[in-house]
Design a protein around this motif. Structure first.
Motif, PDB file in Angstrom:
ATOM      1  N   GLY A   1     107.883  58.444  49.291  1.00 38.15           N
ATOM      2  CA  GLY A   1     107.325  59.254  50.360  1.00 38.15           C
ATOM      3  C   GLY A   1     108.425  59.718  51.291  1.00 38.15           C
ATOM      4  N   HIS A   2     108.072  60.565  52.216  1.00 35.61           N
ATOM      5  CA  HIS A   2     109.038  61.105  53.166  1.00 35.61           C
ATOM      6  C   HIS A   2     109.030  60.289  54.444  1.00 35.61           C
ATOM      7  N   SER A   3     110.185  59.839  54.846  1.00 30.17           N
ATOM      8  CA  SER A   3     110.401  59.122  56.102  1.00 30.17           C
ATOM      9  C   SER A   3     109.529  57.882  56.277  1.00 30.17           C
ATOM     10  N   PRO A   4     109.422  57.021  55.253  1.00 24.99           N
ATOM     11  CA  PRO A   4     108.639  55.798  55.475  1.00 24.99           C
ATOM     12  C   PRO A   4     109.323  54.944  56.557  1.00 24.99           C
TER      13      PRO A   4
ATOM     14  N   PHE B   1     103.606  64.371  52.535  1.00 24.09           N
ATOM     15  CA  PHE B   1     103.514  65.724  53.069  1.00 24.09           C
ATOM     16  C   PHE B   1     104.852  66.224  53.611  1.00 24.09           C
ATOM     17  N   LEU B   2     105.046  67.534  53.487  1.00 24.78           N
ATOM     18  CA  LEU B   2     106.196  68.235  54.045  1.00 24.78           C
ATOM     19  C   LEU B   2     105.700  69.337  54.975  1.00 24.78           C
TER      20      LEU B   2
ATOM     21  N   LEU C   1     101.374  69.425  50.469  1.00 25.73           N
ATOM     22  CA  LEU C   1     101.310  68.161  49.745  1.00 25.73           C
ATOM     23  C   LEU C   1     102.435  68.204  48.714  1.00 25.73           C
ATOM     24  N   ASP C   2     103.349  67.259  48.780  1.00 23.51           N
ATOM     25  CA  ASP C   2     104.531  67.256  47.923  1.00 23.51           C
ATOM     26  C   ASP C   2     104.253  66.460  46.654  1.00 23.51           C
ATOM     27  N   PHE C   3     104.014  67.166  45.570  1.00 23.22           N
ATOM     28  CA  PHE C   3     103.748  66.515  44.286  1.00 23.22           C
ATOM     29  C   PHE C   3     105.023  66.097  43.556  1.00 23.22           C
TER      30      PHE C   3
END
Length: 110
Positions: free
Chosen positions: A51-54, A29-30, A39-41
């Motif tokens: 993913g973002h910022s794992p 998600f962003l 939801l970032d496809f």
């Protein structure tokens, strides 16, 4: 294009973009600057889909940043030697060549 909170005119246009400005990401998600969640496809478009910022990657990057960042390729550095060894141990290749997506590095490798 200009929105009071964002000076878009300093960024070179490479494609048509919507005026949405993302400020945070988590997992798939962003969030934009108005707080709307998406939801970032296409996360990591052509680069990765981690993913973002794992947390695991953020922690590893922070730890490495405290030791060494972007050393010159004219010298050896431990992280690149360890990664090269891990890659050759797990593949059919004897050596690896690290480069970015630029054509100059591809020509050097060739």
């Amino acid at each position: 294009m200009t929105i009071a909170t964002h000076p878009f005119d300093a960024l070179m246009e490479i494609t048509a973009r919507p005026p949405t400005v993302f400020v945070r990401g988590e997992g798939s998600f962003l969030w934009d600057d108005t707080g709307k969640r998406y939801l970032d496809f296409i996360q990591g478009w052509a680069v990765n889909c981690l993913g973002h910022s794992p947390p695991e990657i953020a922690e590893a990057l922070a730890a490495q940043a405290k030791l060494l960042l972007t050393p010159s390729p004219a010298f050896y550095n431990r992280p690149s030697l360890e990664l090269a060894k891990a890659l050759t141990d797990r593949s059919c290749f004897d050596r690896v060549f690290f480069h970015q997506f630029g054509g100059a590095e591809a020509n050097e490798g060739a």
